[in-house]
Scaffold this motif. Structure first.
Motif, short mmCIF file in Angstrom:
data_model
loop_
_atom_site.label_atom_id
_atom_site.label_comp_id
_atom_site.label_asym_id
_atom_site.label_seq_id
_atom_site.Cartn_x
_atom_site.Cartn_y
_atom_site.Cartn_z
N VAL A 80 0.85 -1.21 0.00
CA VAL A 80 0.00 0.00 0.00
C VAL A 80 0.88 1.26 0.00
N PHE A 81 1.89 1.25 0.86
CA PHE A 81 2.77 2.43 0.91
C PHE A 81 3.58 2.56 -0.38
N TRP A 82 3.96 1.44 -0.92
CA TRP A 82 4.71 1.43 -2.19
C TRP A 82 3.88 2.14 -3.27
N GLU A 83 2.60 1.79 -3.35
CA GLU A 83 1.74 2.42 -4.34
C GLU A 83 1.50 3.89 -4.01
N LEU A 84 1.45 4.19 -2.71
CA LEU A 84 1.27 5.60 -2.33
C LEU A 84 2.42 6.45 -2.83
N THR A 85 3.65 5.93 -2.75
CA THR A 85 4.77 6.71 -3.26
C THR A 85 4.62 6.91 -4.77
N THR A 86 4.13 5.88 -5.46
CA THR A 86 3.91 6.02 -6.90
C THR A 86 2.91 7.14 -7.19
N ILE A 87 1.82 7.14 -6.42
CA ILE A 87 0.77 8.14 -6.65
C ILE A 87 1.30 9.54 -6.32
N CYS A 88 2.01 9.65 -5.19
CA CYS A 88 2.56 10.96 -4.82
C CYS A 88 3.50 11.48 -5.91
N SER A 89 4.37 10.60 -6.41
CA SER A 89 5.33 11.07 -7.41
C SER A 89 4.60 11.47 -8.68
N PHE A 90 3.55 10.72 -9.02
CA PHE A 90 2.77 11.09 -10.22
C PHE A 90 2.24 12.51 -10.11
N TYR A 91 1.63 12.81 -8.97
CA TYR A 91 1.06 14.16 -8.82
C TYR A 91 2.14 15.22 -8.69
N LEU A 92 3.23 14.87 -8.00
CA LEU A 92 4.29 15.87 -7.84
C LEU A 92 4.90 16.24 -9.18
N ILE A 93 5.10 15.25 -10.04
CA ILE A 93 5.65 15.54 -11.37
C ILE A 93 4.62 16.32 -12.17
N LEU A 116 2.42 18.29 -11.21
CA LEU A 116 2.19 19.67 -10.74
C LEU A 116 2.87 20.71 -11.60
N SER A 117 3.93 20.30 -12.30
CA SER A 117 4.75 21.29 -13.00
C SER A 117 4.11 21.82 -14.27
N GLY A 118 2.89 21.44 -14.55
CA GLY A 118 2.21 22.03 -15.69
C GLY A 118 2.00 21.06 -16.82
N PRO A 119 1.41 21.53 -17.91
CA PRO A 119 1.01 20.64 -19.01
C PRO A 119 2.17 19.87 -19.62
N SER A 120 3.36 20.51 -19.68
CA SER A 120 4.47 19.81 -20.33
C SER A 120 4.90 18.61 -19.51
N ALA A 121 4.54 18.59 -18.23
CA ALA A 121 4.95 17.48 -17.36
C ALA A 121 3.94 16.36 -17.37
N SER A 122 2.84 16.52 -18.10
CA SER A 122 1.78 15.52 -17.94
C SER A 122 2.19 14.18 -18.54
N ARG A 123 2.81 14.19 -19.73
CA ARG A 123 3.25 12.91 -20.30
C ARG A 123 4.32 12.23 -19.45
N PRO A 124 5.37 12.99 -19.04
CA PRO A 124 6.34 12.34 -18.14
C PRO A 124 5.68 11.78 -16.89
N ALA A 125 4.71 12.52 -16.33
CA ALA A 125 4.04 12.03 -15.12
C ALA A 125 3.32 10.73 -15.42
N VAL A 126 2.64 10.70 -16.57
CA VAL A 126 1.90 9.48 -16.93
C VAL A 126 2.87 8.31 -17.16
N ARG A 127 3.97 8.61 -17.88
CA ARG A 127 4.94 7.54 -18.15
C ARG A 127 5.52 7.00 -16.84
N THR A 128 5.89 7.91 -15.95
CA THR A 128 6.42 7.49 -14.66
C THR A 128 5.41 6.63 -13.92
N PHE A 129 4.18 7.11 -13.93
CA PHE A 129 3.14 6.40 -13.19
C PHE A 129 2.93 5.00 -13.75
#
Lengths: 941, 102
Positions: A134-147, A149-162
Motif C-alpha cells: 500500500v505504501f509502495w503504491e502511495l509513493t507512486t501516486i505521490c510522485s505522479f502528482y508531484l511531477i 504539478l509542474s504544468g502541461p508539459s509534465a503531464s506525459r512524463p508524469a503518466v509515463r512514470t506512473f
C-alpha cells in the motif's frame, strides 16, 4: 508505540498543510522542515540502542483482523537507516523549498511532499507485506502528482512514470500474494525469519523475478532507466527528494530487505549484478553527454543506483554494508547537487551547460557546495563518497561465484566510476569554472541568500564530515547489514586501509576519469552530437500506443451499432448449450398425462400460420397485423391453460401494442429493408435451430412434476391470508407486492424514457405511406368519416372507464385488478384518440407524467401503510359495515392496486400523446409536419 | 406437446425477426419472443391442470399453478412497456434502419 506516533505525527502534518499554507504561503516549508527535523532527531536518538544490539522497535494495530493483515511496523537497523534518510532529506528539501519557489501558496506541493515523506516512512517501517505494498503504491501516486504539478508539459512524463512504476507495483502485488499464500502470513519479519519457503526453487525464482521487476522499475534500472530523467519535468525540490531519498530508494530498500531470501537464487544475483553494472555504465555515459545540468544529475542517479543494485546482487554482508553506506553517501551528495542545480537555475535563469560557466566568482558558496558534493560523488578522498565507493569496489571484487566474475565486475565498476569522475568534473567545471559565458538570465548573477543555501550546504558538509569520521558509521552499517542479511557483520569503514586492490581501483578510476573529463569537457565531446537511435521514452510511447491499438482491435468485433451482431451471440450460445444438453442426455423424467388436448392444435395452427406469414411478409403493416394475430392466439392459449387474468391482460396489451405501433408505422416506409439471401439463409438457420431447442426444451424440461409446494400452499391459504379468492391477484398485490412495485416502477420509468427520448431526438418526419384518396371520396373528410365511431365512442368511453374501475375493484376475488383495469382504462383513452378527427382534437389534456408519478407514489404509500403492521407492503384489512347490512372487506392491497392502475394508464397516455401528436414547440423544420400529419390521419379541418 | 410446439414456433419466428435489420422487425421479434417465454413459464407450471385458480367456486384437483400466472401477468405488462419504448426508438431519427449500409 513510538512508531505509530511517528506515522501519526506525519499524518497530522499532511492534514495541517492546507491551513499552514493559507497562512504562510511558500514559507510553509519552514514548519514542515522543523517537524521533519524533529522526527529525524527522534529516530537518530534510537540509533545507539539499535547498534548496541537492542531489539527492533515494533508496533501493531489491527487493520483487517479477519485476514490477519495488520498495521504492523518494525524498525530494525535497515529501516532505521532509510527512515533517517527519508526524514532528514525531507527536512532539507522542504526547508530549501521555502526559498526556491516564488512567494505564493504552494498547497499542492507541500501536501504531496509531506504525504510522500509519510508514504516512504511507512514503506520502510512496514512489517506487513500488504501494508508495504500500500505504501509502495502511495509513493507512486505521490510522485505522479508531484511531477504533474509542474504544468502541461509534465503531464506525459508524469503518466509515463506512473504507468511504469505502477507496472512494478503490480509485480510487487503478485509477489505479495504468492508469499502470502505460500507462507500463510503477511508479517514480513516472519516471512524473512523462516526461509523454508525458499526450498522450492521454482517458486522462489518466480517471486525473485517479480521483486526484481518491482525494484528495477522503482529504482530506474535498465531497461526502465529512462523514467527518472523523464521525471525531471518536476520542480527541482521534487527531483531532489525523488532522487536522493524517496521513490528510487524504495527499490533499493526492497532489494536489500529481500536479499537473504534470494541469496541462493541464481537469477537474483546474476540479474542484479549484470543489470546494475550495465545501468551504472549507461547512466554515466548518458550523464556525460547531457547539457542540461538537471538531466546530467538525473542520469547520474541512474548510474549510482546501478552501483547500489549491483552490490546488493553480490549479497555478502560486506556488500550490504557497502550498499548501506553508499545509500547514505548518495543521498547526501545527490540532494546537494539537485539543490545546487536549483540555485543556479534560480539565480541565472538557465541550467544549460552551454550557457553557463565562470560562476565561481559570482556564486562562491554555491560553487563550493557543488564541488564538495561532486567530489564525494567522484569518490575523491576525504569525502564520504570515497569511503563508500572503496567499499563498493571491494565488495564487487569479491563477488562469490566463478573466479573471473569478481574482477570482471570490478573492471566494469571502475569504468563506470571513471565516467562518474568525468561527469562530476563536467558539472562543476562547466558551471563554475572557465570563462564567463553569456546566459539568458540577469547580466550579473548574484549569490543566493543564506537561507536558500542552508539546506544544500548542510548536506554537503555532512558528506565532508562523515568521510574522516567514517569509522563512526561502523555500528550503523553493521546493524543495517546484519538486519538485512540475518548474519553478523564486521564493518571496517575508514579513509585509509593501506595499499589494497580497492585503493588501486579508486586511483585508476580517478586517473581514467580525469582523462575522460579532459576529452569530454575541455574539448567538445563528440558523443554529445551523437543521436541515439532508440530512446526509452520513444519505446515506451510506441509500446503504449501499440497496447491501446491492440485493445481497440480486440474490442472491434463488438464495436457495432447493428443490434443483429450483438443479438446473434446469445442465440447461438443457447443453441450450443441446448446441443450440449441433448448430447449429455440427462434423465428428463416421464411426461405427465393430458398435456395435449384436441383443441390445442387449433392454437398451434393459428400461431404457426401467423408467425410464418409475419416473418415472410415485407409489408410492415401486414407484419404488425400478423404479429397481433399471433398475440391473440397466445391470449387464447392462456385462457385454455386456466390463466384468465393473463389472457385478459394479453388481449388488452395486444390491442394497445397495435395502436401504438400504428402511430409509429405511419412515419416509416411501407416495406421492410431488403436483405441479402445469404443473410436470410443464415438467420433462418439460427432461427430454426433456436426454435427447435426452445420447443424440445419446453417439452423435455417442463411440466413433468407434481404441483409445486408453493402452488399448493398458495391455493390452500390465499383466502385466509388475504381475504381474496383470485389467487393470481393475491400473489400480485399481497404475496409478492414488492415484485409488483418494482415492475410498476419499471413501467413508469419506460413512460418517462419515452418522453426523454422524444424530447432529445424528436420524431421521424412523416415519411410513411400517404393514403391517396380522390377529392370526391367521402373518406377524405375526416370529420365525416369518423362520425359513426365518434357516436359509438361517446357512449363507449364512459362505459369503458366505469368498467375499468369495476375490474380494478373486484380484482381480488375475480378476474381483474390493477393491471387489467388500467389497460381497459388506457383502451378508453386510445379509443378517444383514434376517433378524433384531427390531432388537435385528439389531445388528451391530462398531465400523463403525473399519472405515472401518482401511481408509483400511491403504491409506495400503501406499502408504507403496511409498516403499521410491521412490514413494508403488508396489506391491512378492515371490515366496513354496510348500511344495508353485511360488510365490505377492505384491504390496503386495493390501494396498491390503484397505484398499479394509475401507472398503467399513465404510460398508455404517454405513448399516445408522445407518438401520436405533433409536439408543441417542435423544431422549425418540423413545423410543416402537422398539416401532412393531419392528412395522414384522415383529413383536415 | 402442443404448447411446446407453439413455443418452438414462436421462438423461431422471434429469433428470425430479431436478427433483421429494421427496428420495427426487431420490435415484432421481441413481441414474439416475450410470447414464447411467457408460454414457457406457463409450461413450467404444468399443462395438464387447467382450471382457473379462482377459489370463489371452491377448490379442486385440476387448478392450474397460480404462481407462473402471476409472473406472466406482470411480464406481459413489462414487455408492453418495453415494446412501446422500442417502438419509440424506431420512430426517432431518420428511420428505423439499424445498420449503415447493406
Amino acid at each position: 508505540m513510538p512508531l505509530l506516533l511517528l506515522l501519526a505525527v506525519l499524518t497530522v502534518t499532511v492534514l495541517s498543510v492546507p491551513v499552514l499554507d493559507r497562512l504562510l504561503g511558500r514559507a510553509t516549508g519552514w514548519p514542515l522542515a522543523a517537524v521533519l527535523a524533529l522526527l529525524t532527531a527522534a529516530v537518530l536518538a534510537r540509533g545507539p540502542d539499535l547498534w548496541d544490539g537492542g531489539p527492533a522497535l515494533e508496533a501493531s494495530l489491527p487493520w483487517m483482523p479477519a485476514l490477519g493483515i495488520g498495521m504492523s511496523l518494525r524498525m530494525d537497523g535497515l529501516a532505521w537507516l532509510f527512515c533517517v534518510l527519508v526524514l532528514g532529506v525531507g527536512a532539507l528539501v522542504t526547508a530549501y523549498s521555502a526559498r526556491y519557489f516564488p512567494p505564493g501558496r504552494r498547497t499542492g506541493f507541500y501536501v504531496l511532499m509531506s504525504a510522500f515523506a509519510l508514504a516512504m516512512t511507512g514503506l520502510v517501517l512496514a512489517d506487513d507485506i500488504v501494508l508495504l505494498f500500500v505504501f509502495w503504491e502511495l509513493t507512486t501516486i505521490c510522485s505522479f502528482y508531484l511531477i504533474g504539478l509542474s504544468g502541461p508539459s509534465a503531464s506525459r512524463p508524469a503518466v509515463r512514470t506512473f504507468l511504469l512504476t505502477a507496472l512494478g507495483g503490480l509485480a510487487l502485488l503478485a509477489a505479495v500474494v504468492l508469499l502470502w499464500v505460500r507462507t500463510g502470513t503477511t508479517r514480513l519479519s516472519t516471512i524473512l525469519g523462516d526461509l523454508s519457503w525458499t526450498q522450492d526453487t521454482g517458486f522462489t525464482t518466480a517471486v525473485a523475478v517479480l521483486v526484481i521487476v518491482a525494484v528495477f522499475t522503482k529504482s530506474a534500472q535498465f531497461p526502465f532507466h529512462y523514467w527518472l530523467p523523464d521525471a525531471m519535468a518536476a520542480s527541482t525540490p521534487v527531483s531532489a527528494y525523488l532522487h536522493a531519498a524517496a521513490m528510487v530508494k524504495a527499490g533499493v530498500y526492497l532489494a536489500m530487505r529481500f536479499s537473504p531470501a534470494f541469496a541462493d537464487t541464481a537469477v537474483w544475483g546474476t540479474t542484479l549484478i549484470v543489470t546494475g553494472l550495465a545501468t551504472a555504465l549507461l547512466g554515466a555515459a548518458l550523464a556525460l553527454r547531457s547539457h542540461d545540468l538537471k538531466k546530467l544529475t538525473a542520469y547520474s542517479t541512474v548510474s549510482q543506483l546501478g552501483f547500489l543494485i549491483a552490490v546488493i546482487g553480490v549479497g555478502t554482508t560486506q556488500a550490504l554494508i557497502a550498499a548501506a553506506v553508499h545509500t547514505l553517501a548518495h543521498a547526501l551528495f545527490k540532494a546537494t547537487l539537485f539543490m545546487a542545480v536549483g540555485v543556479v537555475d534560480h539565480q541565472t535563469g538557465t541550467r544549460d551547460l552551454r550557457e553557463l560557466g565562470g560562476l565561481r566568482r559570482a556564486m562562491p558558496v554555491t560553487a563550493t557546495v557543488s564541488a564538495l558534493a561532486a567530489l564525494s560523488m567522484a569518490g575523491v578522498p576525504p569525502l564520504l563518497g570515497f569511503v563508500s565507493k572503496e567499499n563498493l569496489f571491494e565488495a564487487l571484487l569479491h563477488t562469490p561465484g566463478p573466479a573471473w566474475l569478481g574482477p570482471l565486475a570490478a573492471v566494469a565498476a571502475v569504468l563506470a566510476a571513471a565516467l562518474t569522475v568525468a561527469y562530476a568534473f563536467r558539472f562543476v567545471y562547466g558551471t563554475f569554472g572557465g570563462a564567463r559565458v553569456r546566459h539568458p538570465g540577469p547580466d550579473r548573477p548574484r549569490e543566493a541568500g543564506a537561507l536558500f543555501l542552508a539546506a544544500p550546504a548542510v548536506a554537503a558538509l555532512a558528506g565532508l564530515a562523515l568521510g574522516p569520521a567514517a569509522p563512526l558509521l561502523n555500528p550503523m552499517a553493521e546493524r543495517a547489514a546484519a538486519d538485512a542479511t540475518g548474519e553478523q557483520a564486521q564493518a571496517h569503514l575508514a579513509l585509509w586501509h593501506g595499499v589494497n586492490p580497492a585503493l588501486a581501483m579508486s586511483a585508476a578510476a580517478l586517473l581514467l576519469g580525469a582523462l575522460v573529463a579532459w576529452g569530454a569537457t575541455v574539448r567538445d565531446p563528440a558523443s554529445s552530437r551523437l543521436r541515439l537511435p532508440v530512446t526509452g521514452t520513444g519505446v515506451f510511447e510506441r509500446v503504449h500506443a501499440g497496447l491501446i491499438a491492440l485493445g481497440a482491435r480486440t474490442g472491434d468485433p463488438t464495436r457495432s451499432d447493428a443490434p443483429a451482431r450483438h443479438l446473434a451471440v446469445p442465440f447461438v450460445l443457447i443453441i450450443v448449450f441446448a446441443a450440449a444438453v441433448a448430447v449429455l442426455g440427462p434423465d428428463y423424467g416421464t411426461p405427465a398425462d393430458g398435456t395435449s388436448r384436441p383443441l390445442d392444435w387449433m392454437m398451434v395452427a393459428l400461431v404457426a400460420v401467423s408467425v410464418l406469414t409475419a416473418v415472410v411478409t415485407r409489408s410492415r403493416l401486414a407484419a404488425l397485423a400478423l404479429t397481433g394475430v399471433a398475440g391473440f392466439a397466445v391470449a387464447l392459449w392462456f385462457l385454455f391453460l386456466g390463466a384468465v387474468d393473463v389472457a385478459l391482460t394479453q388481449l388488452l396489451v395486444e390491442i394497445l401494442t397495435v395502436v401504438v405501433a400504428v402511430l409509429v408505422l405511419r412515419r416509416l416506409p411501407a416495406r421492410f429493408h431488403r436483405a441479402r439471401p445469404s443473410r436470410t439463409a443464415a438467420t433462418a438457420l439460427i432461427a430454426v435451430a433456436a426454435g427447435t431447442a426452445a420447443g424440445l426444451g419446453a417439452y423435455l424440461l417442463t411440466g413433468r412434476r407434481e404441483p409445486s409446494a408453493v402452488s399448493t400452499h398458495l391455493l390452500e391459504n390465499a383466502p385466509a391470508d388475504t381475504g381474496g379468492t383470485n389467487v393470481v391477484n393475491t400473489i400480485l398485490v399481497d404475496y409478492r407486492a414488492l415484485d409488483t412495485l418494482g415492475e410498476l416502477t419499471v413501467l413508469g420509468v419506460a413512460g418517462l424514457i419515452i418522453i426523454a427520448v422524444l424530447h432529445s431526438s424528436g420524431l421521424t418526419a412523416n415519411g410513411g405511406p400517404q393514403p391517396e384518396v380522390a377529392r370526391t371520396n367521402p373518406v377524405r373528410d375526416a370529420d365525416a368519416n369518423t362520425v359513426i365511431m365518434r357516436t359509438v365512442a361517446r357512449v363507449l368511453i364512459p362505459l369503458l372507464l366505469i368498467w375499468s374501475a369495476y375490474l380494478l375493484l373486484r380484482g381480488h376475488n375475480a378476474p381483474g385488478g390493477g393491471f387489467i383495469g388500467g389497460l381497459v382504462g388506457g383502451s378508453a383513452f386510445a379509443l378517444a384518440y383514434l376517433v378524433a378527427p384531427s390531432a388537435s382534437v385528439a389531445r388528451i389534456r391530462l398531465a400523463y407524467p403525473a399519472f405515472i408519478a401518482a401511481g408509483v407514489v400511491t403504491a409506495v404509500a400503501s406499502g408504507l401503510l403496511g409498516l403499521a403492521d410491521g412490514s413494508f407492503l403488508r396489506p391491512l384489512h378492515a371490515d366496513i359495515p354496510l348500511p344495508w347490512g353485511g360488510h365490505y372487506h377492505f384491504t390496503s392491497a386495493l390501494v396498491f392496486d390503484v397505484g398499479v392502475y394509475l401507472a398503467v394508464v399513465g404510460v398508455i397516455l404517454t405513448a399516445l400523446n408522445q407518438l401520436g401528436l405533433p409536439r408543441t414547440g417542435a423544431a422549425p423544420e418540423r413545423t410543416a409536419v402537422p398539416e401532412r400529419h393531419d392528412t395522414a390521419t384522415g383529413g383536415t379541418r | 406437446m402442443t404448447l411446446a410446439i407453439t413455443i418452438g414456433v414462436l421462438i423461431a419466428g422471434a429469433v428470425y425477426l430479431v436478427l433483421q435489420r429494421g427496428m420495427v422487425r426487431i420490435v415484432l421479434g421481441f413481441v414474439l419472443l416475450s410470447h414464447g417465454v411467457n408460454l414457457l413459464l406457463m409450461s413450467a407450471g404444468g399443462v395438464s391442470r387447467r382450471e382457473a385458480p379462482l377459489l370463489a367456486g371452491g377448490g379442486g384437483e385440476a387448478l392450474a399453478d397460480p404462481l407462473p400466472q402471476a409472473f406472466v401477468l406482470t411480464a406481459i405488462v413489462i414487455a408492453f412497456s418495453i415494446t412501446i419504448y422500442m417502438l419509440t426508438l424506431a420512430a426517432t431519427g431518420k428511420g428505423d434502419d439499424t445498420e449503415d449500409a447493406s
